[in-house]
Design an enzyme around this catalytic site. Structure first.
Site, PDB file in Angstrom:
ATOM      1  N   SER A  58       8.636 -32.418  11.651  1.00  0.00           N
ATOM      2  CA  SER A  58       9.959 -32.486  12.143  1.00  0.00           C
ATOM      3  C   SER A  58       9.785 -33.460  13.668  1.00  0.00           C
ATOM      4  O   SER A  58       8.917 -32.970  14.358  1.00  0.00           O
ATOM      5  CB  SER A  58      10.809 -31.426  12.582  1.00  0.00           C
ATOM      6  OG  SER A  58      11.722 -31.395  13.580  1.00  0.00           O
ATOM      7  N   HIS A 116      11.039 -35.648   9.031  1.00  0.00           N
ATOM      8  CA  HIS A 116      12.256 -34.626   9.008  1.00  0.00           C
ATOM      9  C   HIS A 116      12.858 -34.971  10.535  1.00  0.00           C
ATOM     10  O   HIS A 116      12.047 -34.998  11.613  1.00  0.00           O
ATOM     11  CB  HIS A 116      12.087 -33.201   9.098  1.00  0.00           C
ATOM     12  CG  HIS A 116      12.983 -32.353   9.034  1.00  0.00           C
ATOM     13  ND1 HIS A 116      13.731 -31.954   7.733  1.00  0.00           N
ATOM     14  CD2 HIS A 116      13.575 -31.629   9.814  1.00  0.00           C
ATOM     15  CE1 HIS A 116      14.583 -31.039   7.958  1.00  0.00           C
ATOM     16  NE2 HIS A 116      14.674 -30.959   9.285  1.00  0.00           N
ATOM     17  N   ASP A 160      16.040 -33.918  13.014  1.00  0.00           N
ATOM     18  CA  ASP A 160      16.681 -32.619  13.241  1.00  0.00           C
ATOM     19  C   ASP A 160      18.060 -33.411  14.361  1.00  0.00           C
ATOM     20  O   ASP A 160      17.737 -33.315  15.424  1.00  0.00           O
ATOM     21  CB  ASP A 160      16.027 -31.528  13.968  1.00  0.00           C
ATOM     22  CG  ASP A 160      15.276 -30.656  13.050  1.00  0.00           C
ATOM     23  OD1 ASP A 160      14.186 -30.559  12.997  1.00  0.00           O
ATOM     24  OD2 ASP A 160      15.821 -30.390  11.960  1.00  0.00           O
ATOM     25  N   MET A 192      21.382 -33.169  15.906  1.00  0.00           N
ATOM     26  CA  MET A 192      22.155 -32.068  16.659  1.00  0.00           C
ATOM     27  C   MET A 192      23.261 -32.566  17.337  1.00  0.00           C
ATOM     28  O   MET A 192      23.159 -33.537  18.267  1.00  0.00           O
ATOM     29  CB  MET A 192      21.453 -31.064  17.498  1.00  0.00           C
ATOM     30  CG  MET A 192      20.074 -30.448  16.679  1.00  0.00           C
ATOM     31  SD  MET A 192      19.099 -29.659  17.518  1.00  0.00           S
ATOM     32  CE  MET A 192      17.899 -29.058  16.717  1.00  0.00           C
ATOM     33  N   HIS A 206      18.297 -34.076   8.760  1.00  0.00           N
ATOM     34  CA  HIS A 206      19.173 -32.692   8.551  1.00  0.00           C
ATOM     35  C   HIS A 206      20.162 -32.930   9.609  1.00  0.00           C
ATOM     36  O   HIS A 206      19.931 -32.973  10.782  1.00  0.00           O
ATOM     37  CB  HIS A 206      18.026 -31.868   8.982  1.00  0.00           C
ATOM     38  CG  HIS A 206      18.405 -30.403   9.278  1.00  0.00           C
ATOM     39  ND1 HIS A 206      17.939 -29.353   9.620  1.00  0.00           N
ATOM     40  CD2 HIS A 206      19.697 -29.980   8.805  1.00  0.00           C
ATOM     41  CE1 HIS A 206      18.472 -28.350   9.819  1.00  0.00           C
ATOM     42  NE2 HIS A 206      19.522 -28.293   9.332  1.00  0.00           N
ATOM     43  N   MET A 227      22.710 -31.386  11.687  1.00  0.00           N
ATOM     44  CA  MET A 227      23.213 -30.203  12.210  1.00  0.00           C
ATOM     45  C   MET A 227      24.531 -30.394  13.104  1.00  0.00           C
ATOM     46  O   MET A 227      24.479 -30.301  14.253  1.00  0.00           O
ATOM     47  CB  MET A 227      22.164 -29.435  13.205  1.00  0.00           C
ATOM     48  CG  MET A 227      21.200 -28.610  12.220  1.00  0.00           C
ATOM     49  SD  MET A 227      20.012 -28.147  12.997  1.00  0.00           S
ATOM     50  CE  MET A 227      18.674 -29.514  13.049  1.00  0.00           C
ATOM     51  N   MET A 268      17.444 -22.357   6.533  1.00  0.00           N
ATOM     52  CA  MET A 268      16.918 -22.073   7.860  1.00  0.00           C
ATOM     53  C   MET A 268      16.271 -20.909   8.180  1.00  0.00           C
ATOM     54  O   MET A 268      16.681 -19.706   7.960  1.00  0.00           O
ATOM     55  CB  MET A 268      18.223 -22.028   8.923  1.00  0.00           C
ATOM     56  CG  MET A 268      18.697 -23.595   9.071  1.00  0.00           C
ATOM     57  SD  MET A 268      17.609 -24.949   9.356  1.00  0.00           S
ATOM     58  CE  MET A 268      17.066 -24.234  10.805  1.00  0.00           C
ATOM     59  N   ASP A 287      13.076 -24.599   7.114  1.00  0.00           N
ATOM     60  CA  ASP A 287      12.887 -25.101   8.382  1.00  0.00           C
ATOM     61  C   ASP A 287      12.950 -23.901   9.670  1.00  0.00           C
ATOM     62  O   ASP A 287      14.086 -23.500   9.602  1.00  0.00           O
ATOM     63  CB  ASP A 287      14.053 -26.209   8.516  1.00  0.00           C
ATOM     64  CG  ASP A 287      14.003 -26.654   9.874  1.00  0.00           C
ATOM     65  OD1 ASP A 287      15.014 -27.890   9.647  1.00  0.00           O
ATOM     66  OD2 ASP A 287      13.375 -26.719  10.513  1.00  0.00           O
ATOM     67  N   GLY A 304       9.747 -22.150  12.487  1.00  0.00           N
ATOM     68  CA  GLY A 304       8.737 -21.239  12.734  1.00  0.00           C
ATOM     69  C   GLY A 304       7.807 -21.119  11.495  1.00  0.00           C
ATOM     70  O   GLY A 304       7.234 -20.302  11.351  1.00  0.00           O
ATOM     71  N   GLY A 314       7.566 -28.594  13.153  1.00  0.00           N
ATOM     72  CA  GLY A 314       7.826 -29.358  14.382  1.00  0.00           C
ATOM     73  C   GLY A 314       6.769 -29.032  15.478  1.00  0.00           C
ATOM     74  O   GLY A 314       5.530 -29.586  15.502  1.00  0.00           O
ATOM     75  N   SER A 315       6.982 -27.934  15.942  1.00  0.00           N
ATOM     76  CA  SER A 315       6.211 -27.352  17.117  1.00  0.00           C
ATOM     77  C   SER A 315       4.767 -27.251  16.604  1.00  0.00           C
ATOM     78  O   SER A 315       3.539 -27.595  17.400  1.00  0.00           O
ATOM     79  CB  SER A 315       6.611 -26.226  17.667  1.00  0.00           C
ATOM     80  OG  SER A 315       6.833 -25.291  17.089  1.00  0.00           O
TER      81      SER A 315
HETATM   82  C1  DX5 Z   1      16.046 -25.769  14.590  1.00  0.00           C
HETATM   83  C2  DX5 Z   1      15.174 -27.195  13.996  1.00  0.00           C
HETATM   84  C3  DX5 Z   1      13.928 -26.562  13.959  1.00  0.00           C
HETATM   85  C4  DX5 Z   1      12.734 -27.761  13.815  1.00  0.00           C
HETATM   86  C5  DX5 Z   1      11.511 -27.248  13.439  1.00  0.00           C
HETATM   87  O1  DX5 Z   1      17.416 -26.334  14.570  1.00  0.00           O
HETATM   88  O2  DX5 Z   1      15.660 -27.618  12.701  1.00  0.00           O
HETATM   89  O3  DX5 Z   1      13.598 -25.680  12.921  1.00  0.00           O
HETATM   90  O4  DX5 Z   1      13.335 -28.488  12.613  1.00  0.00           O
HETATM   91  O5  DX5 Z   1      10.948 -26.199  14.609  1.00  0.00           O
HETATM   92  P1  DX5 Z   1       9.701 -25.676  14.741  1.00  0.00           P
HETATM   93  O6  DX5 Z   1       8.824 -26.004  13.545  1.00  0.00           O
HETATM   94  O7  DX5 Z   1       9.238 -26.099  15.945  1.00  0.00           O
HETATM   95  O8  DX5 Z   1       9.982 -24.175  14.619  1.00  0.00           O
HETATM   96 ZN    ZN Z   2      15.716 -29.400  10.301  1.00  0.00          ZN
END
Ligand code: DX5
Ligand code: ZN
Length: 216
Positions: free
Chosen positions: A8, A33, A35, A37, A66, A68, A137, A175, A177, A197-198
């Site tokens: 992500s 990916h 995100d 928002m 994605h 959101m 999620m 998606d 954690g 992502g992180s």
């Molecule tokens: C939440 C995002 C996160 C992102 C990934 O809205 O969709 O879940 O994609 O975040 P990490 O991998 O950093 O938890």
């Molecule tokens: Zn996502």
């Protein structure tokens, strides 16, 4: 079980996004990916069409978008035109989900539905056969770097049984954690696509982290 990784870019270095996309192009990543928002459906605003248009110019990977956002129907064509290969809408934002999914597919791209942590898998029973992917999620949407919600493993299992029971080829994406520990258990529970992502972008060597996620 097919295993894929979708980093992500929410956690990418936006001061050097081209460099991070080049890294992804040369990595084992299967998708990129995004995100998206809107600050309404989720309590955060990230990025939109211009970012995806620019990444699409240099990306060698399919773009996994994605949404959101509320009223996603308004933005399906613009995101498809910006380069999306997959568009995920949230179950919680669609009043006529069957119509939305078929609209996405008629554009010639893949259609996916996302469930928030509180939304039961069973609600997809009458649409699963029409879906290319379901995104579960594993955090409450809005931010990267959150704690993984353990109930997600059970939902992956339930969804795997629902998909297999319908002889569907629908992929399961998760998606939030995702790391080596949660990722391995998710694959074992029946997930196909790990969004990270992180864990990827904050690691010493993102390219190697991606390869290691693929091989879990
Ligand atoms: C939440 C995002 C996160 C992102 C990934 O809205 O969709 O879940 O994609 O975040 P990490 O991998 O950093 O938890
Ligand atoms: Zn996502």
């Amino acid at each position: 079980m097919k295993k894929f990784v979708a980093p992500s870019i929410l956690s990418a270095d936006f001061n050097n996004l081209g460099k991070d996309i080049e890294m992804l192009n040369n990595s084992m990543a299967d998708y990129i990916h995004f995100d998206v928002m809107d600050g309404v459906f989720v309590p955060n605003i990230s990025f939109g069409i211009p970012v995806i248009e620019h990444v699409n110019k240099i990306s060698k990977k399919p773009l996994d978008v994605h949404l959101m956002i509320v009223k996603p129907d308004k933005f399906i064509v613009p995101f498809k035109n910006a380069g999306a290969s997959i568009i995920t809408v949230h179950f919680e934002t669609c009043q006529h989900l069957h119509r939305t999914i078929h609209f996405i597919k008629e554009l010639g791209i893949k259609a996916s539905v996302c469930l928030n942590p509180h939304t039961p898998v069973e609600l997809l029973a009458d649409i699963i056969a029409d879906l290319d992917m379901v995104l579960l999620m594993s955090v409450n949407p809005g931010f990267g770097g959150q704690k993984f919600i353990e109930n997600t493993y059970k939902k992956v299992n339930q969804l795997r049984n629902l998909i297999d029971g319908k002889n569907s080829e629908c992929l399961i994406e998760v998606d939030g954690g995702v790391n080596f520990e949660t990722g391995k258990k998710l694959y074992e529970a029946g997930a196909n696509v790990l969004v990270a992502g992180s864990f990827v972008f904050n690691s010493e060597d993102p390219k190697t982290t991606i390869s290691q996620l693929k091989e879990l």
